[in-house]
Every structure is written in C-alpha cells, then in structure tokens.
Design a protein around this motif. Structure first.
Motif, short mmCIF file in Angstrom:
data_model
loop_
_atom_site.label_atom_id
_atom_site.label_comp_id
_atom_site.label_asym_id
_atom_site.label_seq_id
_atom_site.Cartn_x
_atom_site.Cartn_y
_atom_site.Cartn_z
N ARG A 78 0.79 -1.23 0.00
CA ARG A 78 0.00 0.00 0.00
C ARG A 78 0.83 1.27 0.00
N LEU A 79 2.14 1.15 0.15
CA LEU A 79 2.98 2.32 0.35
C LEU A 79 2.93 3.28 -0.83
N ASP A 80 3.08 2.78 -2.04
CA ASP A 80 3.14 3.65 -3.20
C ASP A 80 1.85 4.43 -3.38
N ALA A 81 0.71 3.79 -3.13
CA ALA A 81 -0.56 4.49 -3.27
C ALA A 81 -0.74 5.55 -2.18
N LEU A 82 -0.35 5.23 -0.96
CA LEU A 82 -0.57 6.15 0.14
C LEU A 82 0.43 7.30 0.17
N VAL A 83 1.69 7.02 -0.18
CA VAL A 83 2.75 8.05 -0.17
C VAL A 83 3.49 7.96 -1.50
N PRO A 84 2.96 8.54 -2.55
CA PRO A 84 3.57 8.38 -3.88
C PRO A 84 4.86 9.15 -4.08
N ARG A 85 5.07 10.25 -3.35
CA ARG A 85 6.28 11.07 -3.55
C ARG A 85 7.38 10.60 -2.62
N ARG A 86 8.54 10.30 -3.18
CA ARG A 86 9.61 9.67 -2.41
C ARG A 86 10.31 10.60 -1.43
N SER A 87 10.20 11.91 -1.61
CA SER A 87 10.87 12.83 -0.69
C SER A 87 9.92 13.45 0.33
N THR A 88 8.71 12.93 0.43
CA THR A 88 7.76 13.40 1.45
C THR A 88 8.32 13.18 2.85
N ARG A 89 8.09 14.13 3.73
CA ARG A 89 8.44 13.91 5.14
C ARG A 89 7.58 12.77 5.69
N ILE A 90 8.24 11.76 6.23
CA ILE A 90 7.54 10.61 6.78
C ILE A 90 8.00 10.41 8.22
N VAL A 91 7.04 10.33 9.12
CA VAL A 91 7.33 10.01 10.52
C VAL A 91 6.70 8.65 10.81
N LEU A 92 7.50 7.73 11.33
CA LEU A 92 7.07 6.36 11.57
C LEU A 92 6.75 6.17 13.05
N CYS A 93 5.65 5.47 13.32
CA CYS A 93 5.21 5.25 14.70
C CYS A 93 5.14 3.76 15.01
N ASP A 94 5.45 3.43 16.24
CA ASP A 94 5.29 2.07 16.74
C ASP A 94 5.14 2.13 18.25
N ASP A 95 5.31 1.00 18.91
CA ASP A 95 5.28 0.97 20.37
C ASP A 95 6.69 0.99 20.94
N ASP A 96 7.61 1.63 20.24
CA ASP A 96 9.02 1.68 20.64
C ASP A 96 9.58 0.27 20.73
N ASP A 97 9.14 -0.58 19.78
CA ASP A 97 9.48 -2.00 19.80
C ASP A 97 10.28 -2.45 18.58
N GLY A 98 10.76 -1.50 17.77
CA GLY A 98 11.59 -1.85 16.64
C GLY A 98 10.88 -1.94 15.31
N LEU A 99 9.54 -1.90 15.28
CA LEU A 99 8.82 -1.98 14.00
C LEU A 99 9.17 -0.80 13.10
N ALA A 100 9.22 0.40 13.69
CA ALA A 100 9.52 1.59 12.88
C ALA A 100 10.93 1.54 12.32
N ARG A 101 11.87 1.06 13.13
CA ARG A 101 13.25 0.93 12.64
C ARG A 101 13.31 -0.05 11.48
N ARG A 102 12.64 -1.18 11.60
CA ARG A 102 12.62 -2.15 10.51
C ARG A 102 11.98 -1.55 9.26
N ALA A 103 10.91 -0.80 9.45
CA ALA A 103 10.23 -0.19 8.31
C ALA A 103 11.11 0.87 7.65
N ALA A 104 11.87 1.61 8.45
CA ALA A 104 12.72 2.67 7.90
C ALA A 104 13.74 2.09 6.93
#
Length: 725
Positions: free
Chosen positions: A242-268
């Motif tokens: 779903r990423l391309d549809a939701l955030v099509p521009r590659r230089s958009t500011r993106i802030v990743l959220c999780d439960d401070d459990d490493g999901l956001a780091r893996r996604a980054a």
C-alpha cells in the motif's frame, strides 16, 4: 522550511556532489580527497543534526541511517557515541569518508603487512592517526584499517559515508590487537536506527503547512487501541502493498510510529531501500506522544468519523431514530430510504425497503429516485458517518424534500429490535438528462460555496510535472464499475462516499494536492466540497474527464517485489498435504482466514513470523499463502532467513487454490498468532455484538470533544469561516 526538509535537501545535494566527484575516477585517494570537503560542509551544519534526533543509546553508541541508494550503494550514516566508545582495528571492503559534527572521534590508521596467505590471521602496521572533529575528515580505501575511539569528555556525532551499505559488507574483518594476529568477521551494527523525532516537534510539524505523512507500522488491531489523529495505519506486514498508493512522492516527510518496539526501525530500512529519503521515527513511540500530553485516538478512520460528528453538530443535520422511521413505514408514509454504503455492504444487511445509493451518488441520482418534493428522504449507513454526510449532502444541494439521517444506521435499527433485510441488490437508477441537469446545477452551487477550484487538462499536466516537489493524488470518484470501464490514465479508483468516509485509506500525505475526476460534473464537485470542509487545502476538480483511455480495475503497484521466489502450484501443494509433507501458513487477514482458508492452514502475521514458527508442526516444507500470493512471495525470503526448513510460496495464493476447485475450510482453529492484524467491527465479532455496537456508537459521538482537545483538525462546515482547531 522544517528541519527534516532542510536535512533531506542538504543530504541529497551532498550525495549528488559526491557522485559527481567520483564519477569515472575510480576509488583512489585523490578521488576521496575530493569527497572530504563535501562531507565536511554537510557536517558543519550541526543544526541539521541535533542530539535529540540522534541520541546516544544502547551502551556506548548508536548508528543512524541517513541515506542509502536502492542498490545499497552510497550509504550515509550518523554515528553517535559516548566517551570511551571503541572500535578495534577493522576494514570496510569499500571506501569510507568520516567527518565530524560535534565531539572528538580519534582514528588510528593501519595497513596489512601479511600476504593474506593464511586465513584467519594477519599483521598490521600503524600508518598515522587523526582526531576527527568538526571541520576535519578522514578517508579510507577498501583495504585500509582503522580504530575509532570517542575521546574527550563529551558525546560525539560523526557522519560516515560508505561506497556500500554496512549490511552489504560481509567480508569486513577486525583484529583483536593493533599489531594484528587473529581476525574475525566484523558484523554490521545489529540495529541501525532512523533519526528520532520528539513528540513536541511532530506536534508542531502538523501545523507548519508542509507535506507530512505519519505512518503507524503496528498491526491494525493494535493501531485501533490508540494512535495519533492523523496517523495512517500501514502495518509493516503489508508495507510494500500500500505504500506507493498512500505516499507516492519519495521525498515526502515521513514520521514512523510504533510501540518503541523496533517496528519503525525495521520499516525505515525498507523505506530507504524503496527510495524514500525523508524519514524519522517518533521517539518513544505512541505512548511517548501520550506522555507528552497529546491525545491518542482509538478506532479506525478517525479523521473521517470525527468529521461526520462535527458536521452533525455544526450544521444541525436532522435525524430520526429507528423506531420513528419504522412507525412512519408502518403508517405507509410517503418516504424513501437511501443506503449510502457500497453494494457489498448493502447486500449483507440493509433497512427493509431501502435502496442502495452510495455517498457521492446521492445528489447525482437523487432527482430520478425522488420525484415528489413531499417525499421524506431517510439516509442510512451502518453507523453514523455516512448517514450524516449523505443527508447533509442532499441538504447542501438544496433539494426541496425533507431529508434526515437515520440515527445510528443499521446498528441503531438492530439495537431497536427491528429486523434487517439480507441479500438485497436494489440500487438507484442512472440519472436521466433532466435529472442530471438539476444535479449538475446543485453540485456547482455547493462547490462554489465550499471554494472548490476547477482546473483544466493543462493545469493537471503541470501538476504531474511537479510530482517530485508536490504530492498529487488523482482520484476517480465514480463507481468501481465505471472506473473499470474507462478512466483517465494514472487515476486511482476512490468512490466519493468512501473517500470521505475513510480518507486515510486512500492518502497518507497531509497538505498534498488532490484532483478529483468524474464524467458528469456532479460527483467530483460534491466530494471535493467535503474534502475542503475536512481541511484539505488544495482540492481541485478536473473540468472535463474525456479521454478515458485506460480500462480495467485499479492496478496494485507492489514495491520491492522479489523476482526469484521459489513457488509451487495448488495441486502440488495438495499432494504434499495429503502426504503430510507440507505446512501451510496463511498471511491473509484473520477475518479472511476465518471466512475461508486451505484446510489445515495456520494463520500467522508476516511481521511476527519469528514468533509463529514455534507453534507450527516441526515436519514438512513451509508453504506461505495469501489472497493472491503477492504477500506470500514478499514474506518467503524473510521466513527462509529464520529457518533451515525449505520455504515456498503458493503461486497465485489461496485464489489459485480456489480456482483449481480444491476444498476450503472456515473457522479459526489453527492460530499461530493472535488476531491483532485487523480491527473487528461490531458485526464482525462472534460474541457481545450488541454491546460492541453500543460502545462503537458512543465512541463516534464522543469524537467531537476529543478532536477539540487535540486541536489539530481544521474542520469547517459550509458557511463557517472558523475551524475546529
């Protein structure tokens, strides 16, 4: 310009200059000497690298990924360290340049003195040393060795630029002594981080007017327990889908959220490899947001749900309870019930006698459904939002009839003890020319009142040319059937009622450009009027949608698709299962699994496969499946990295199994993971359905007060100049 945007621009400019400096020159000391001043210039801008974005954590230090090419080349990191942090003599097997932002990083340089004839041992000779601090840099060739020690009494931050990413350097080694001796593989840091962003800074960014996407990487069921208002649920398990549809521009500011459990780091890391270049992780996760005094919202599609409640309050949308509507029906009153949901929802359950007419279709088809101005019009949905927005759409359009929303929709009808119809397919007719003319005139008036801008094809072409600097969402708001029959090239299908009902399911980037398309001059204008009232600043309607050259359903653009995944066919799998030689793991949603799955399959969640493995039978090949096989193919290499057992993906997924005429099972008897992947609507639950309905309806009503406390929404109703925040 925000700090994140400034940092992205500075890093991209530096890397462009580095590529130009090294282009065609090979990896030589002369070439690297040309790179050093470029990295020094970037590091000198210490304001771009504040300590709160790059804190030292986890012992003596932490490494942060700033940039990395999709092919794993030209990787830039920020290395944060405390005094005493030491790295033994090691090489890189690629070139490296290091420059100081703040603090001291003392380097001692070595060269190999042995002939490399004896594996596992070697000799070193010191060649020099340098303390790298702001204004200085060092460069290393692939075979150079060095030690690093954070010196002085203060933490340090240094930029490390490599020719290849750290995770892609398996032949790096380190020596146990400065003179050499035995050496071992020097592994990459186990958890390379993304820059952090404190909650207060993210709160300020929500109001700075720049584009921003907040992506919550937790499973949807966890997300629904508590999340930021404008966070979009995009579980790590389904990120590439779903990423391309939701955030099509590659230089958009993106802030990743999780439960401070490493999901956001893996996604980054995944995002960086997919070309996204402006990333940060919410420091401390969503609980840190709450601890900072900010609101967490439960449920899903909250901005749209809250907007519906706001409109009812602000516009005074009239409503009737289920008992009142039923009494009118029993008296034979002149009335019509219009169901504002898509046909698939209407078919499952509907108000007896109701006609399906999804949200954006209401004004479009109204004049050919309701012929008398004396007819009472009741608009319903499953709960509240689409009932309110649908009824208010007709009121805003100025229809002569009395229009009301059915209070609490089909849930309210059910809770009143009234019977719902099932399996109905009655739908509103296409408009006649006369009816369409009335609808067009009404929609034009509404759009003008809302301040909707109308653009031509030339303007749309300009918007498309500017896609690298401004996000453009181009939505066709007609029915999916009309879209499939023919649509504008590049447009996505987003039926207008659903786009307003669940805006975050279609676009994640705030402050983006939105262009709506239809073929009638009604549905796009009505939908645009609602998006403007929701606070979307740049919403446009394409004046003419001729040239609908593309046909077929909206294509799914999957990022990062693996080209060489081992697969097997449905009948091959059936044979293995009959012999007890395979274990099927279903990665579809738990709702879909409960409804239909391959007999004997186990439900699991892709991002948690390491946990699921322990619950699976120990014998047999592991075969991954999903609805169409796409998610299974993405997960197969990840599962193979976790186990020595053979792993394959079912070609075509469960759909191919079904198409082959093979049997299917239902139920949730083999759950290798908890069903936290999906938010269960009240009528999806197997128990306490009525209690869940009451809780859900109370939750919707309470959103008005919560968004007022939060302060970030910019809702307004027609005729209002102010906003909720």
């Amino acid at each position: 310009m925000s700090l994140m945007e400034q940092r992205r621009e500075a890093i991209e400019r530096t890397l462009e200059q580095v590529r130009a400096a090294m282009d065609g020159k090979g990896v030589t000391r002369t070439a690297l000497d040309a790179v050093k001043p470029l990295l020094i210039e970037l590091a000198d801008r210490a304001e771009l690298f504040p300590p709160e974005h790059f804190p030292v954590a986890g012992g003596h230090g932490r490494v942060y990924r700033l940039a990395e090419d999709s092919d794993r080349r030209f990787a830039l990191y920020a290395s944060a360290g405390l005094p005493g942090k030491v790295q033994p003599p090691h090489n890189h097997t690629t070139w490296a340049v290091i420059a100081g932002v703040f603090g001291d990083e003392h380097n001692v340089f070595y060269e190999r003195t042995d002939d490399r004839g004896t594996p596992g041992v070697g000799g070193l000779r010191k060649t020099g040393e340098l303390t790298v601090r702001r204004g200085t840099a060092c460069a290393l060739l692939p075979d150079d060795f060095h030690t690093i020690e954070v010196a002085g009494g203060a933490p340090s931050l240094h930029l490390h630029l490599y020719g290849t990413s750290l995770e892609n350097l398996p032949e790096r080694v380190f020596f146990s002594a400065a003179t050499g001796g035995a050496y071992s593989v020097f592994a990459a840091p186990p958890a390379i981080a993304a820059p952090l962003l404190p909650a207060a800074e993210l709160k300020a960014m929500l109001r700075d007017g720049e584009e921003l996407a907040i992506l919550d990487l937790r499973e949807e069921g966890v997300f629904a327990e508590g999340h930021l208002l404008y966070a979009v649920s995009l579980p790590l398990s389904r990120l590439e889908l779903r990423l391309d549809a939701l955030v099509p521009r590659r230089s958009t500011r993106i802030v990743l959220c999780d439960d401070d459990d490493g999901l956001a780091r893996r996604a980054a890391r995944v995002l960086m490899h997919l070309g996204y270049r402006n990333l940060a992780v919410l420091a401390g996760g969503v609980r840190a947001w709450q601890a900072a005094g900010f609101e967490l919202f439960s449920g899903v599609h909250v901005p749209s749900k809250a907007f519906g409640e706001f409109i009812e309050h602000a516009a005074g949308t009239p409503r009737l309870a289920a008992e009142e509507v039923k009494a009118l029906m029993d008296r034979g009153a002149d009335m019509v019930v219009l169901d504002s949901r898509p046909m698939d929802e209407y078919r499952k359950m509907s108000i007896p006698g109701g006609i399906d007419c999804p949200g954006a279709e209401l004004v479009y088809r109204f004049h050919d459904i309701v012929r008398s101005p004396g007819t009472l019009v009741v608009v319903n949905c499953a709960g509240r939002t689409r009932s309110i927005i649908g009824a208010q759409s007709l009121i805003n359009a100025g229809v002569a009839n009395r229009v009301v929303a059915l209070k609490n929709g089909t849930m309210g009808w059910h809770l009143a003890g009234l019977a719902l119809a099932e399996g109905k397919t009655d739908h509103a007719p296409d408009p006649t020319p006369a009816g369409l003319a009335k609808s067009r005139a009404a929609a034009a008036r509404v759009a003008e009142r809302a301040g909707v801008a109308v653009i031509d094809r030339d303007t749309l072409r300009r918007f498309r040319r500017e896609h690298k600097s401004r996000t453009l969402y181009l939505f066709d708001v007609r029915t999916p059937e009309e879209y499939a029959a023919g649509h504008l090239a590049g447009a996505r299908s987003a039926p207008g009622g659903q786009l307003v009902q669940a805006t975050d399911a279609y676009m994640a980037t705030l402050n983006a450009r939105v262009v709506l398309v239809d073929s009638d001059g009604v549905r796009a204008r009505m939908t645009a009027s609602w998006l403007v009232q929701m606070g979307h600043a740049e919403v446009y309607v394409l004046d003419r949608a001729d040239g609908l050259a593309e046909s077929g359903p909206e294509p799914l653009r999957v990022l990062g698709r693996e080209a060489s995944v081992a697969t097997l066919g449905a009948r091959q799998l059936a044979q293995l299962l009959s012999q007890g030689e395979a274990v099927v793991i279903d990665l579809d949603s738990s709702l879909a699994y409960r409804e239909q799955h391959i007999p004997g399959a186990w439900f699991a969640i892709r991002a948690r496969l390491d946990l699921a493995l322990a619950k699976l039978p120990e014998r047999g090949m592991l075969v991954l499946t999903s609805r169409d096989g796409v998610l299974a193919a993405l997960a197969a290499p990840e599962l193979q990295a976790l186990t020595p057992r053979p792993v394959k993906a079912l070609a075509g997924g469960t759909g191919a199994w079904r198409a082959a005429g093979l049997p299917l099972a239902a139920g949730d008897e083999r759950m290798a993971d908890a069903p936290i992947d999906a938010w269960y609507r009240p009528y999806d639950k197997n128990a306490d359905v009525e209690a869940s309905m009451r809780a859900y309806l109370s939750w919707e009503v309470a959103l008005v007060e919560q968004i007022a406390r939060d302060g970030d929404a910019r809702f307004r109703a027609l005729g209002q100049s102010g906003a909720t925040g």
